[in-house]
Design an enzyme around this catalytic site. Structure first.
Site, PDB file in Angstrom:
ATOM      1  N   SER A  91       3.991 -22.893 -34.728  1.00  0.00           N
ATOM      2  CA  SER A  91       5.151 -22.418 -35.197  1.00  0.00           C
ATOM      3  C   SER A  91       6.142 -23.646 -35.320  1.00  0.00           C
ATOM      4  O   SER A  91       5.646 -24.796 -35.473  1.00  0.00           O
ATOM      5  CB  SER A  91       5.700 -21.563 -34.160  1.00  0.00           C
ATOM      6  OG  SER A  91       6.140 -22.432 -32.839  1.00  0.00           O
ATOM      7  N   LYS A  92       7.529 -23.228 -35.553  1.00  0.00           N
ATOM      8  CA  LYS A  92       8.326 -24.124 -35.850  1.00  0.00           C
ATOM      9  C   LYS A  92       8.429 -25.402 -34.796  1.00  0.00           C
ATOM     10  O   LYS A  92       8.728 -26.502 -35.069  1.00  0.00           O
ATOM     11  CB  LYS A  92       9.860 -23.609 -35.793  1.00  0.00           C
ATOM     12  CG  LYS A  92       9.706 -22.759 -36.887  1.00  0.00           C
ATOM     13  CD  LYS A  92      10.179 -21.399 -36.378  1.00  0.00           C
ATOM     14  CE  LYS A  92       9.281 -20.285 -36.591  1.00  0.00           C
ATOM     15  NZ  LYS A  92       8.771 -19.086 -36.820  1.00  0.00           N
ATOM     16  N   ARG A  93       8.292 -25.030 -33.545  1.00  0.00           N
ATOM     17  CA  ARG A  93       8.347 -26.026 -32.436  1.00  0.00           C
ATOM     18  C   ARG A  93       7.256 -27.114 -32.464  1.00  0.00           C
ATOM     19  O   ARG A  93       7.201 -28.032 -31.656  1.00  0.00           O
ATOM     20  CB  ARG A  93       8.524 -25.208 -30.993  1.00  0.00           C
ATOM     21  CG  ARG A  93       7.203 -24.455 -30.872  1.00  0.00           C
ATOM     22  CD  ARG A  93       6.936 -23.991 -29.517  1.00  0.00           C
ATOM     23  NE  ARG A  93       8.114 -22.740 -29.344  1.00  0.00           N
ATOM     24  CZ  ARG A  93       9.198 -23.103 -28.506  1.00  0.00           C
ATOM     25  NH1 ARG A  93       9.629 -24.132 -28.006  1.00  0.00           N
ATOM     26  NH2 ARG A  93       9.903 -21.988 -28.251  1.00  0.00           N
ATOM     27  N   HIS A  94       6.163 -27.099 -33.465  1.00  0.00           N
ATOM     28  CA  HIS A  94       5.502 -27.931 -33.562  1.00  0.00           C
ATOM     29  C   HIS A  94       5.760 -28.896 -34.706  1.00  0.00           C
ATOM     30  O   HIS A  94       4.596 -29.636 -35.328  1.00  0.00           O
ATOM     31  CB  HIS A  94       4.080 -27.347 -33.943  1.00  0.00           C
ATOM     32  CG  HIS A  94       3.493 -26.462 -32.721  1.00  0.00           C
ATOM     33  ND1 HIS A  94       3.235 -25.198 -32.689  1.00  0.00           N
ATOM     34  CD2 HIS A  94       3.190 -26.769 -31.438  1.00  0.00           C
ATOM     35  CE1 HIS A  94       2.886 -24.547 -31.605  1.00  0.00           C
ATOM     36  NE2 HIS A  94       2.670 -25.424 -30.865  1.00  0.00           N
ATOM     37  N   GLY A  95       6.734 -29.500 -34.882  1.00  0.00           N
ATOM     38  CA  GLY A  95       7.106 -30.318 -35.853  1.00  0.00           C
ATOM     39  C   GLY A  95       7.077 -29.881 -37.148  1.00  0.00           C
ATOM     40  O   GLY A  95       7.586 -28.607 -37.336  1.00  0.00           O
TER      41      GLY A  95
END
Length: 444
Positions: free
Chosen positions: A228-232
């Site tokens: 998801s977005k939180r993975h860079g």
RNA sequence: GCCGCUAUCGUCUAGGGGACUAGGACGCCGCCCUCUCACGGCGGAAACCGGGGUUCGAAUCCCCGUAGCGGUACCA
């Protein structure tokens, strides 16, 4: 019979890496040795999330990746009349029925019959439309990647295929659209594996032949959770903005869930030739940006100098970057690495007070730098080949380590301790600007 | 909970009963190269989830367990 494939994203946001890989695999198959057609379909039956911006983002991502399609984009929302027609057909044949049963009713049913027992409703005059699932038998298929997969009908709920207002739901629309587009191979993410029996049941109810399915393993972030977005850099646009090359991204994501022997660097043409669905792995893969960085560096270094300059100019929006591109070529891994490394050749020196203090504030830097200035003032011609011996002579004369001469010069012209080769950098900067910056350093 | 899928170095993977002393790549460590940072070269550490079977022989086949993931919406 030629393969007919489809890529069917739902425009709920930017195209993520998982979706990009699904698109790539479909494209590789359509453009591979067997050749075929690729249909692009936008699954926009959820009108609220399917905005024009989201759709454009997906098209833009596909264009950047250089993945083209033969038919479409077909908008699922525009197939509503056809969906309705198919729905009526099932209602009339008795393969589907209206039911006002709610989620609570389903829960109650499970409480009474056991959690593993699929919900069965009763035909009513109005309500949502449910597909009638037989109690006996199994719904099974041969997944190209996973082998035989089967679900006992007894466990399956009668799925809702249309709302009470007649608008159809995803699992029904997909089956109808795949049927109408004469899709032969459905290649999609594993999150659709459990949807497959519902879609298969629709084909069966219609007396139609279902396509062949292949479910790709999902992609996870470094923490093992779904990407998801939180993975860079999780979206294609982010990858582009971080300076990755489309061809490197294609190579890298192709290797997430598939491999060909010991080969790691595979051009898009090689990918097209070698990719096989049967060889796709079944377990989820973790997206590792470090390996993408390394691979991108390989692709960058393989570029002709003029090509690299063009790409850098397009990426930075600046012109006349050829000389800097040539001397930074082996030192960057992404297009975004260029400016921090070589921007001083075009704009002023970087502002790195710590570097100035450490290198130019040291004892003895002044006298040596003054000699460097004199050598630079007289070197003729002013190019790397002649600058190098002139500067090394200073090293010899004082019996110091080379860096004691070169680092102060580097900090003087670049403003920081990292740059392309010092002789090349000085040559590209030119005599006037170099002397100007060295004088400024001496004067501080 | 239920239904389903999956399980080899930290990560991506090769492997499909004997060729396994488990191979390659990224990353990591060391050395070399060297004006910085890189690039490049050489070398190294690092894995078959657990337990039962089947077999002369299992990383490979089967079963159980465990763990992870997905689905379980009148979302897609």
């Amino acid at each position: 019979m030629a393969m007919r494939l489809r890529f069917a994203p739902s425009p709920t946001g930017a195209l993520h890496i998982g979706g990009a890989r699904t698109a790539l695999y479909n494209w590789l198959l359509a453009r591979g040795p067997e050749a075929g057609q690729l249909v692009l379909r936008i699954e926009d039956t959820d009108r609220e999330r399917s905005t024009a911006e989201n759709i454009e983002q997906i098209l833009e991502a596909l264009r950047w990746l250089e993945l083209d399609w033969d038919e479409g984009p077909i908008f699922q929302s525009q197939q509503a009349p056809r969906h309705h027609e198919a729905l009526l057909e099932l209602l009339q044949s008795g393969r589907a029925y209206r039911s006002s049963a709610t989620a609570d009713d389903v829960r109650e049913w499970k409480a009474r019959h056991g959690a593993e027992r699929g919900f069965r409703g009763r035909a009513e005059a109005h309500g949502a439309v449910r597909l009638r699932v037989p109690d006996e038998g199994v719904t099974s298929f041969e997944d190209v990647i996973r082998g035989p997969v089967s679900f006992r009908n007894w466990h399956l709920d009668d799925p809702v295929i249309a709302r009470a207002d007649g608008s159809v739901l995803y699992n029904f629309a997909v089956a109808i659209d795949d049927l109408d587009a004469a899709i032969t191979h459905v290649v999609r993410g594993e999150d659709h594996l459990s949807n497959t029996p519902k879609q298969l049941l629709v084909f069966e109810a219609l007396g139609a032949q279902a396509p062949i399915y292949a479910h790709l393993p999902l992609l996870h972030g470094p923490d093992g959770r779904k990407l998801s977005k939180r993975h860079g850099a999780a979206s294609v646009q982010e990858l582009r903005d971080q300076g990755y090359l489309a061809e490197a991204v294609r190579n890298y994501i192709a290797l997430l869930g598939w491999g060909h022997g010991d080969e790691t660097i595979l051009s898009t043409d090689e990918l097209r030739r070698l990719f096989r669905l049967e060889a796709v792995s079944r377990s989820p893969a973790v997206f590792d940006e470090r390996k993408l960085r390394w691979m991108n560096g390989r692709y960058l270094r393989a570029l002709a100098a003029s090509e690299l300059a063009q790409r850098l100019e397009a990426f930075t929006g600046r012109q006349g970057l050829a000389a800097g591109a040539a001397i930074a070529h082996d030192k960057i891994q992404t297009l975004a690495d260029f400016w921090p490394l070589a921007g001083f050749l075009y704009d002023g020196p970087a502002d790195d007070p710590a570097a100035r203090e450490r290198v130019l504030g040291a004892e003895g830097a002044g006298p040596l730098l003054a000699e460097v200035r004199d050598a630079l003032a007289t070197a003729e011609p002013f190019d790397a080949a002649h600058l190098e011996p002139a500067l090394r002579a200073i090293v010899e004369r004082h019996g110091v380590k080379p860096k004691e001469v070169f680092q102060p010069l580097r900090v003087a012209i670049a403003g920081t301790t990292v740059s392309p080769g010092i002789f090349e950098s000085v040559e590209v900067l030119g005599r006037d600007r170099t002397l100007e910056r060295v004088e400024a350093a001496l004067a501080r």
